[in-house]
Design a protein around this motif. Structure first.
Motif, PDB file in Angstrom:
ATOM      1  N   TYR A   1     -45.863  50.050 -21.571  1.00 11.65           N
ATOM      2  CA  TYR A   1     -47.156  50.456 -21.832  1.00 11.65           C
ATOM      3  C   TYR A   1     -47.801  50.092 -23.208  1.00 11.65           C
ATOM      4  O   TYR A   1     -48.914  49.690 -23.400  1.00 11.65           O
ATOM      5  CB  TYR A   1     -46.809  52.283 -21.999  1.00 11.65           C
ATOM      6  CG  TYR A   1     -48.089  52.872 -22.395  1.00 11.65           C
ATOM      7  CD1 TYR A   1     -49.156  53.188 -21.189  1.00 11.65           C
ATOM      8  CD2 TYR A   1     -48.241  53.602 -23.219  1.00 11.65           C
ATOM      9  CE1 TYR A   1     -50.253  54.190 -21.411  1.00 11.65           C
ATOM     10  CE2 TYR A   1     -49.233  54.524 -23.729  1.00 11.65           C
ATOM     11  CZ  TYR A   1     -50.240  54.638 -22.576  1.00 11.65           C
ATOM     12  OH  TYR A   1     -51.364  55.534 -22.706  1.00 11.65           O
TER      13      TYR A   1
ATOM     14  N   ARG B   1     -46.323  62.969 -25.879  1.00 10.79           N
ATOM     15  CA  ARG B   1     -44.935  62.464 -26.023  1.00 10.79           C
ATOM     16  C   ARG B   1     -45.173  61.710 -27.458  1.00 10.79           C
ATOM     17  O   ARG B   1     -45.846  61.060 -27.989  1.00 10.79           O
ATOM     18  CB  ARG B   1     -44.651  61.189 -25.030  1.00 10.79           C
ATOM     19  CG  ARG B   1     -44.314  61.800 -23.651  1.00 10.79           C
ATOM     20  CD  ARG B   1     -43.472  60.545 -22.997  1.00 10.79           C
ATOM     21  NE  ARG B   1     -43.298  60.903 -21.495  1.00 10.79           N
ATOM     22  CZ  ARG B   1     -42.908  60.156 -20.774  1.00 10.79           C
ATOM     23  NH1 ARG B   1     -42.361  58.739 -20.860  1.00 10.79           N
ATOM     24  NH2 ARG B   1     -42.491  60.254 -19.555  1.00 10.79           N
TER      25      ARG B   1
ATOM     26  N   LEU C   1     -42.555  56.331 -25.772  1.00  8.69           N
ATOM     27  CA  LEU C   1     -43.394  55.799 -24.747  1.00  8.69           C
ATOM     28  C   LEU C   1     -42.579  54.475 -24.329  1.00  8.69           C
ATOM     29  O   LEU C   1     -41.898  53.675 -24.916  1.00  8.69           O
ATOM     30  CB  LEU C   1     -44.686  54.951 -25.395  1.00  8.69           C
ATOM     31  CG  LEU C   1     -45.657  56.289 -26.139  1.00  8.69           C
ATOM     32  CD1 LEU C   1     -46.586  55.529 -26.681  1.00  8.69           C
ATOM     33  CD2 LEU C   1     -46.228  57.108 -24.953  1.00  8.69           C
TER      34      LEU C   1
ATOM     35  N   GLY D   1     -54.088  60.235 -22.247  1.00 10.17           N
ATOM     36  CA  GLY D   1     -53.533  59.339 -21.352  1.00 10.17           C
ATOM     37  C   GLY D   1     -52.467  60.000 -20.610  1.00 10.17           C
ATOM     38  O   GLY D   1     -51.885  61.304 -20.682  1.00 10.17           O
ATOM     39  N   LYS D   2     -51.774  59.170 -19.837  1.00  9.95           N
ATOM     40  CA  LYS D   2     -50.548  59.553 -18.959  1.00  9.95           C
ATOM     41  C   LYS D   2     -49.463  60.109 -19.767  1.00  9.95           C
ATOM     42  O   LYS D   2     -48.492  60.900 -19.223  1.00  9.95           O
ATOM     43  CB  LYS D   2     -50.224  58.217 -18.176  1.00  9.95           C
ATOM     44  CG  LYS D   2     -49.090  58.638 -17.220  1.00  9.95           C
ATOM     45  CD  LYS D   2     -48.640  57.209 -16.556  1.00  9.95           C
ATOM     46  CE  LYS D   2     -47.460  57.415 -15.619  1.00  9.95           C
ATOM     47  NZ  LYS D   2     -47.275  56.241 -14.947  1.00  9.95           N
ATOM     48  N   PHE D   3     -49.274  59.585 -20.913  1.00  9.45           N
ATOM     49  CA  PHE D   3     -48.030  59.950 -21.825  1.00  9.45           C
ATOM     50  C   PHE D   3     -48.535  60.968 -23.009  1.00  9.45           C
ATOM     51  O   PHE D   3     -48.089  61.113 -24.073  1.00  9.45           O
ATOM     52  CB  PHE D   3     -47.348  58.823 -22.426  1.00  9.45           C
ATOM     53  CG  PHE D   3     -46.890  57.785 -21.329  1.00  9.45           C
ATOM     54  CD1 PHE D   3     -45.831  58.408 -20.577  1.00  9.45           C
ATOM     55  CD2 PHE D   3     -47.451  56.669 -21.209  1.00  9.45           C
ATOM     56  CE1 PHE D   3     -45.365  57.323 -19.753  1.00  9.45           C
ATOM     57  CE2 PHE D   3     -47.108  55.885 -19.976  1.00  9.45           C
ATOM     58  CZ  PHE D   3     -45.992  56.152 -19.287  1.00  9.45           C
ATOM     59  N   LYS D   4     -49.625  61.548 -22.746  1.00  8.63           N
ATOM     60  CA  LYS D   4     -50.216  62.674 -23.802  1.00  8.63           C
ATOM     61  C   LYS D   4     -49.362  63.576 -24.065  1.00  8.63           C
ATOM     62  O   LYS D   4     -48.406  64.230 -23.397  1.00  8.63           O
ATOM     63  CB  LYS D   4     -51.400  63.274 -23.361  1.00  8.63           C
ATOM     64  CG  LYS D   4     -52.021  64.263 -24.426  1.00  8.63           C
ATOM     65  CD  LYS D   4     -53.165  64.977 -23.779  1.00  8.63           C
ATOM     66  CE  LYS D   4     -53.916  65.847 -24.784  1.00  8.63           C
ATOM     67  NZ  LYS D   4     -55.107  66.748 -24.363  1.00  8.63           N
TER      68      LYS D   4
ATOM     69  N   TRP E   1     -48.915  46.831 -22.749  1.00 11.16           N
ATOM     70  CA  TRP E   1     -50.165  46.699 -22.013  1.00 11.16           C
ATOM     71  C   TRP E   1     -51.236  46.624 -23.138  1.00 11.16           C
ATOM     72  O   TRP E   1     -52.460  46.211 -22.853  1.00 11.16           O
ATOM     73  CB  TRP E   1     -50.256  47.804 -21.174  1.00 11.16           C
ATOM     74  CG  TRP E   1     -51.580  47.928 -20.370  1.00 11.16           C
ATOM     75  CD1 TRP E   1     -51.833  47.113 -19.331  1.00 11.16           C
ATOM     76  CD2 TRP E   1     -52.791  48.581 -20.962  1.00 11.16           C
ATOM     77  NE1 TRP E   1     -53.246  47.577 -19.075  1.00 11.16           N
ATOM     78  CE2 TRP E   1     -53.814  48.419 -19.853  1.00 11.16           C
ATOM     79  CE3 TRP E   1     -52.878  49.329 -22.089  1.00 11.16           C
ATOM     80  CZ2 TRP E   1     -55.006  48.637 -19.928  1.00 11.16           C
ATOM     81  CZ3 TRP E   1     -54.295  49.660 -22.064  1.00 11.16           C
ATOM     82  CH2 TRP E   1     -55.364  49.931 -21.214  1.00 11.16           C
TER      83      TRP E   1
END
Length: 80
Positions: free
Chosen positions: A35, A26, A31, A21-24, A38
């Motif tokens: 997030y 990290r 995070l 995902g968007k934060f791959k 969610w």
């Protein structure tokens, strides 16, 4: 009854990185809380990742991120 946390699991949580995902890439502690919220609202992934994400949300809600960062510093991944 012993309720102390498993130290190895805390060290693993501190060094675990988001695998997609968007934060791959990290660390989970990095995070954004929204997030994680969610995921809580829409369903955490099954298995280990879901458990770690739920745990990190509880850590963030309770303001314990400094504890995780201290674990990262005091117990570097390469020494495990």
């Amino acid at each position: 009854m012993d309720i102390s946390p498993d130290k190895r699991k805390l060290v693993e949580l501190a060094h675990y990185k988001m695998p997609f995902g968007k934060f791959k890439g990290r660390y989970l502690v990095d995070l954004p809380e929204p997030y994680l919220v969610w995921f809580k609202q829409n369903g955490f992934p099954e298995g280990k990742l879901g458990f770690l994400l739920q745990s990190m949300l509880e850590i963030k809600i309770n303001g314990l991120e400094p504890l995780v960062r201290r674990i990262q510093k005091d117990f570097p991944r390469h020494k495990l």
